[in-house]
Design an enzyme around this catalytic site. Structure first.
Site, short mmCIF file in Angstrom:
data_model
loop_
_atom_site.label_atom_id
_atom_site.label_comp_id
_atom_site.label_asym_id
_atom_site.label_seq_id
_atom_site.Cartn_x
_atom_site.Cartn_y
_atom_site.Cartn_z
N ARG A 1 0.85 -1.37 0.12
CA ARG A 1 0.03 -0.03 -0.02
C ARG A 1 0.78 1.36 -0.09
O ARG A 1 0.34 2.22 -0.41
CB ARG A 1 -0.89 0.06 1.15
CG ARG A 1 -2.14 1.08 1.26
CD ARG A 1 -3.11 0.91 2.19
NE ARG A 1 -2.93 0.17 3.14
CZ ARG A 1 -2.48 0.98 4.31
NH1 ARG A 1 -2.18 2.04 4.34
NH2 ARG A 1 -2.28 0.06 5.57
N TYR B 1 -17.11 13.57 -17.70
CA TYR B 1 -17.39 11.98 -17.62
C TYR B 1 -18.32 12.10 -16.49
O TYR B 1 -18.37 12.50 -15.33
CB TYR B 1 -16.15 11.05 -17.25
CG TYR B 1 -16.63 9.63 -17.05
CD1 TYR B 1 -17.27 8.80 -17.70
CD2 TYR B 1 -16.12 9.36 -15.79
CE1 TYR B 1 -17.73 7.49 -17.28
CE2 TYR B 1 -16.37 7.88 -15.35
CZ TYR B 1 -16.98 7.02 -15.99
OH TYR B 1 -17.65 5.63 -15.82
N ASP C 1 -8.09 16.19 -16.91
CA ASP C 1 -8.30 14.72 -17.26
C ASP C 1 -7.98 14.62 -18.72
O ASP C 1 -8.66 14.88 -19.57
CB ASP C 1 -9.81 14.21 -17.28
CG ASP C 1 -9.88 12.85 -17.20
OD1 ASP C 1 -9.14 12.20 -18.12
OD2 ASP C 1 -10.80 12.41 -16.57
N LYS D 1 -7.93 3.24 -20.20
CA LYS D 1 -8.35 3.40 -21.63
C LYS D 1 -7.32 3.37 -22.42
O LYS D 1 -6.65 2.28 -22.66
CB LYS D 1 -9.08 4.76 -21.63
CG LYS D 1 -10.11 5.03 -20.47
CD LYS D 1 -11.14 4.03 -20.47
CE LYS D 1 -12.27 4.36 -19.35
NZ LYS D 1 -13.16 3.45 -19.07
#
Ligand SMILES: Cc1ncc(COP(=O)(O)O)c(C=O)c1O
Length: 404
Positions: free
Chosen positions: A62, A116, A189, A214
């Site tokens: 982590r 989005y 973004d 993507k």
């Protein structure tokens, strides 16, 4: 050195045998996947120094892992930023970036109105419910943005280089000036444009975010997100990540890093195919409107040419079907034989999506209408297949819908 497993029971040897071989004198050409959660050092003081941030290294996944670090270094390089921080998804990256930038109760954010759907919901529902003053507006209206900046003194301006799904192009240099004049950070973004077309940090943005799911990964087999920014901002976001734990896994990091290697090749093909598909769609009778920044009739065409330096206009095309509603759009999707109606984008495959029922489902019908997402709007992520095959498939599906 004595063999620590000598004379040990089978079950002990099953657990430890073969592991932790002495460090090799070779370097693998490709970064290996390190699935280990824990790390050992010869001296416990080294572990302590890493925990304290006094030396680099790994203690617990982590807090970081070598495969993820390699991916972060690669994307920081391509985006021309000082540092990157990877996350389990694009949404996790956006959320942590905003928290790291200090968005909290009593602060405000200016957000492009056609981001989005899940990003819209994150601002509109989650952050607003936690006391952030969120205002959505059309980022193409620079006068309105300037007025809102002066009135609100926002902490963050958030937008997409190429918006989802209407494919508006943001004037990043102008918006960076407006953001900085009122002390806000410009967060971009860059998922649709990718560093192949645009590197927002080099033209004024403070933070770049990707849904690496993507184009970065490109093959539809890994979920991930990444933020690229200054070392200072990264540090603040890393503190958030350590507490919230939305880490990218090493297997995904490896896949995303492999995807990155062919990003320029894929993007060149996506852009060339999308331009031809957009032009082809414009000549199909069932299509009433085509949105593609590469077409001279697109409002952002000149801006896109300037920002993307003639490299292309991206792989995303949107279009309206004549007199269409959900039922007609679904019939069109079902008639497609090559293009896939799957809820994602940026893959090697050509994909179609109906924003009203998937990417922008989180918006009410009224909110969708307000930003211009009509009932006949289709979003297409043009893949890298032969463009003649893509166009032939779209044409036969439209013919099927017309004659049914
Ligand atoms: C522009 C954009 N940003 C962010 C996201 C969220 O990414 P993820 O699904 O990896 O969380 C998406 C997802 O479609 C997107 O299209």
């Amino acid at each position: 050195m004595s063999d620590p497993l000598k004379d040990k029971d089978l079950s002990t040897r099953a657990v430890h045998a073969g592991e932790r071989a002495p460090r090799p004198d070779f370097t693998p050409v490709v970064t290996p996947i390190y699935p280990s959660i824990g790390y050992l050092y010869d001296d416990m003081d080294d572990l302590d120094a890493i925990f304290a941030g006094a030396r680099e290294g790994y203690v617990y996944t982590r807090y970081g892992s070598p495969t993820v670090t390699a991916f972060e270094a690669a994307i920081a390089n391509l985006e021309e930023g000082q540092a990157a921080l990877a996350f389990a998804s694009g949404m996790a990256a956006i959320h942590a970036a905003l928290l790291g930038l200090g968005l909290r109760a009593g602060t405000s954010a200016l957000v492009a109105q056609d981001v989005y759907g899940a990003t819209y919901a994150l601002f509109d529902r989650l952050l607003a419910s936690q006391g952030v003053d969120v205002r959505f507006l059309d980022m193409a209206d620079l006068g309105a943005v300037e007025g809102a900046c002066e009135a609100l003194r926002p902490r963050v301006l958030f937008l997409e280089t190429i918006s989802n799904p209407l494919l508006k192009v943001a004037d990043i240099p102008a918006l960076a000036q407006l953001a900085h004049a009122c002390g806000a950070a410009l967060v971009v973004d860059n998922t649709f444009a990718t560093p192949y077309l645009c590197r927002p940090l080099s033209i004024g943005a403070d933070v770049v975010i990707h849904s690496a799911t993507k184009y970065i990964g490109g093959h539809g087999d890994a979920l991930g997100g990444v933020v690229v920014t200054s070392t200072e901002h990264r540090h603040a976001m890393y503190e958030v990540l350590k507490m919230t734990g939305a880490n990218l896994g090493p297997q995904e990091a490896w896949l995303l890093m492999r995807g990155l290697k062919t990003l320029p090749l894929r993007m060149a093909r996506h852009c060339a195919n999308a331009l031809q598909v957009a032009d082809g769609l414009a000549h199909m009778g069932e299509v009433t409107r085509v949105l593609y920044p590469g077409r001279p009739d697109h409002a952002g065409h000149r801006l896109a040419t300037r920002l993307f330096g003639g490299q292309g206009y991206g792989g995303m095309v949107a279009f309206e079907l004549r007199d269409a509603d959900q039922e007609k759009v679904f019939r069109f999707f079902q008639a497609l034989q090559l293009c896939l109606p799957a809820t994602t984008l940026g893959d090697v495959y050509t994909l179609v999506l109906y924003p009203a029922h998937s990417s922008h489902r989180a918006l009410s019908a009224a909110a969708r209408a307000r930003v211009g997402i009509g009932p006949g709007l289709v979003r297409m992520s043009v893949g890298i297949e032969a463009v003649e095959d893509i166009l032939a498939d779209v044409k036969q599906a439209l013919d099927t819908v017309r004659y049914e």
